[in-house]
Design a protein around this motif. Structure first.
Motif, short mmCIF file in Angstrom:
data_model
loop_
_atom_site.label_atom_id
_atom_site.label_comp_id
_atom_site.label_asym_id
_atom_site.label_seq_id
_atom_site.Cartn_x
_atom_site.Cartn_y
_atom_site.Cartn_z
N THR A 166 0.84 -1.20 0.00
CA THR A 166 0.00 0.00 0.00
C THR A 166 0.88 1.25 0.00
O THR A 166 1.84 1.35 0.75
N ASP A 192 -12.00 0.61 -8.01
CA ASP A 192 -11.46 0.01 -6.78
C ASP A 192 -12.36 -1.16 -6.38
O ASP A 192 -13.48 -0.97 -5.93
N SER A 194 -12.20 -3.09 -3.93
CA SER A 194 -12.44 -3.24 -2.49
C SER A 194 -13.54 -2.30 -2.00
O SER A 194 -14.00 -2.43 -0.87
N GLU A 236 -6.96 -3.17 -6.43
CA GLU A 236 -7.26 -4.14 -5.37
C GLU A 236 -7.99 -5.36 -5.93
O GLU A 236 -9.01 -5.79 -5.41
N GLU A 239 -9.30 -8.34 -3.86
CA GLU A 239 -10.53 -8.28 -3.07
C GLU A 239 -11.76 -8.73 -3.87
O GLU A 239 -12.87 -8.74 -3.34
N THR A 276 -2.67 -5.03 -6.99
CA THR A 276 -3.00 -5.61 -5.70
C THR A 276 -1.85 -5.40 -4.72
O THR A 276 -0.68 -5.32 -5.13
#
Length: 463
Positions: A166, A192, A194, A236, A239, A276
């Motif tokens: 991150t 995104d 997530s 992401e 996710e 990711t």
């Protein structure tokens, strides 16, 4: 040329500037087991071994995990690393998590013994001459190697998977690839994965017809349609709900979608870039990410190093952030600028930055906004990760994480970082720093928990 003759990877300098890297040629050979005699030439810095077809050296031994281990060529040697396999990696009959091995040595995975063999010659790894690729900045060898890859693949339509912790700049890589492509006149749609409820993600990605479900009062164009002629960035991707992964795979292979509630298939002309911060190979081992989807997404892989591994880039990044801040603060005075004292810069370079480039940027902009003068001293800087994490957020206090012009994603990440640090500290305190017991209690893998502990420097774990 730097490094010893035993180095797996060497850097060639001309006038103190790195020009290229030399990768020592090696070969992997199965010397014992049902794949005995099988070989593969290692022609990349990272070689993966396991039963999965996505591995560079796939084996048929049933006691070998899908993604069992990897060998990474570094300037200090060949690093053999276990990828949280079920049955482990053994060197001289000692189970290891990480170990340096040299050509001529063997190691065991499952019931298979593999030898690392030396072969004549080296492979040239090109380094870009740039120190900037659009909004990406770096003078380090690692970043210039990444710039060289981006320069080659940007103009193509190849699917790219960006990996990194991150805050390392994965979205900036996606934006740079789009800007360097022939699709630059088309849209760049950032999605995104997530941030979407599992019940809405199919509609978000593929769209829906009017009346497809309760509340669907109008036809909706999904991310793939909106990115037509351009680029779709799936952030992401780790996710993404397991049930939706086959549908995404079909779209990537067939380049056509069907809206929720629709009967007609629609062609889509879009380049897909995914990112990711999770270890998708470990997720494949756990059955939470599809092997075939990973194979389709990782046509080209770009792995961004954490900032602690490239401290030589920090002065350039600091200057870039300060110039951007000055341009916003003093739009009518182009000669106004901020500077950083030598002591302050030394402190910034020495700090490990668990939040990576994002944390550095927030720290610089906060210091510039609060400092009384134009010269920033060491006392003006306080990295957010050095602050004592606040208690879990009670209702109504999220406002303190929202600052003017702060994007939702960044504000959300601040809250998540705060929660993660506090949760992990309490968890490890409860179990006396025992990773195995803590991971079982949290429902995490030992590898994932250990990496998080390193990120927040908890219980003596260092990045």
């Amino acid at each position: 040329m730097t490094a010893s003759q035993d180095a797996a990877l060497q850097t060639v300098f001309v006038d103190r500037r790195a020009q290229k890297r030399l990768l020592k040629k090696t070969r992997l050979r199965v010397v014992e087991g049902q794949d005995a005699g099988k070989t593969v030439d290692a022609r990349r810095e990272r070689v993966t071994i396991g039963r999965s077809v996505i591995c560079d050296f796939p084996l048929t031994d049933a006691s070998v995990s899908s993604n069992h281990c990897e060998i990474v060529a570094r300037e200090d040697g060949f690093l053999l690393r276990d990828l949280e396999s079920t049955n482990g990696v053994f060197v001289r009959d000692v189970r290891v998590r990480e170990a340096f091995i040299a050509p001529g040595m063997t190691f065991r995975v499952g019931q298979t013994r593999v030898a690392l063999e030396d072969t004549p010659g080296t492979i040239d790894i090109h380094l870009s001459q740039r120190e900037r690729y659009f909004d990406l900045v770096g003078v380090s060898v690692a970043m210039r190697e990444i710039f060289a890859v981006l320069e080659k693949v940007a103009a193509s339509d190849l699917t790219v998977l960006i990996r990194g912790e991150t805050g390392t700049g994965k979205e900036l890589v996606a934006r740079a690839l789009h800007r360097g492509s022939s699709r630059v006149a088309g849209p760049l749609v950032v999605q995104d994965c997530s941030a979407i409820p599992s019940t809405l993600i199919e509609s978000t990605l593929f769209g829906h017809e009017r009346g497809a479900f309760t509340g669907a009062s109008d036809r909706h164009r999904g991310s793939f349609e909106r990115a037509g002629g351009g680029t779709l960035f799936l952030d992401e991707i780790g996710e993404l709900d397991l049930a939706l992964q086959p549908k995404l795979l079909r779209v990537l292979e067939g380049r056509e979608i069907k809206r929720v509630g629709g009967v007609q298939t629609l062609p889509v002309d879009v380049r897909v870039i995914a990112a990711t911060n999770r270890d998708l190979r470990q997720m494949i081992n756990e059955g939470t990410f599809r092997e075939d989807l990973y194979y389709r997404l990782s046509v080209v892989e770009v792995e961004l190093p954490p900032l602690r591994q490239r401290p030589e880039d920090i002065p350039l990044l600091v200057r870039d952030f300060l110039d951007g801040l000055a341009a916003r603060r003093f739009p009518d005075a182009p000669n106004e600028r901020f500077d950083v004292s030598d002591a302050a810069m030394a402190r910034l370079v020495a700090y490990p930055w668990p939040g990576n480039v994002r944390e550095l940027k927030n720290t610089i902009e906060r210091a510039g906004a609060l400092a009384e003068g134009r010269l920033l001293e060491a006392s003006d800087f306080m990295p957010s990760s050095q602050k004592t994490p606040p208690a879990p957020l009670p209702g109504g206090t999220a406002e303190r994480f929202v600052q003017e012009d702060t994007p939702f994603k960044e504000a959300k990440q601040r809250v998540l970082d705060t929660f993660e640090a506090a949760y992990l500290k309490a968890l490890l305190d409860k179990y006396g720093g025992n990773i195995t017991r803590s991971a079982e209690a949290a429902g995490l893998t030992r590898y994932h928990l250990r990496e998080l502990a390193k990120r927040y420097r908890l219980h003596g774990y260092e990045p």
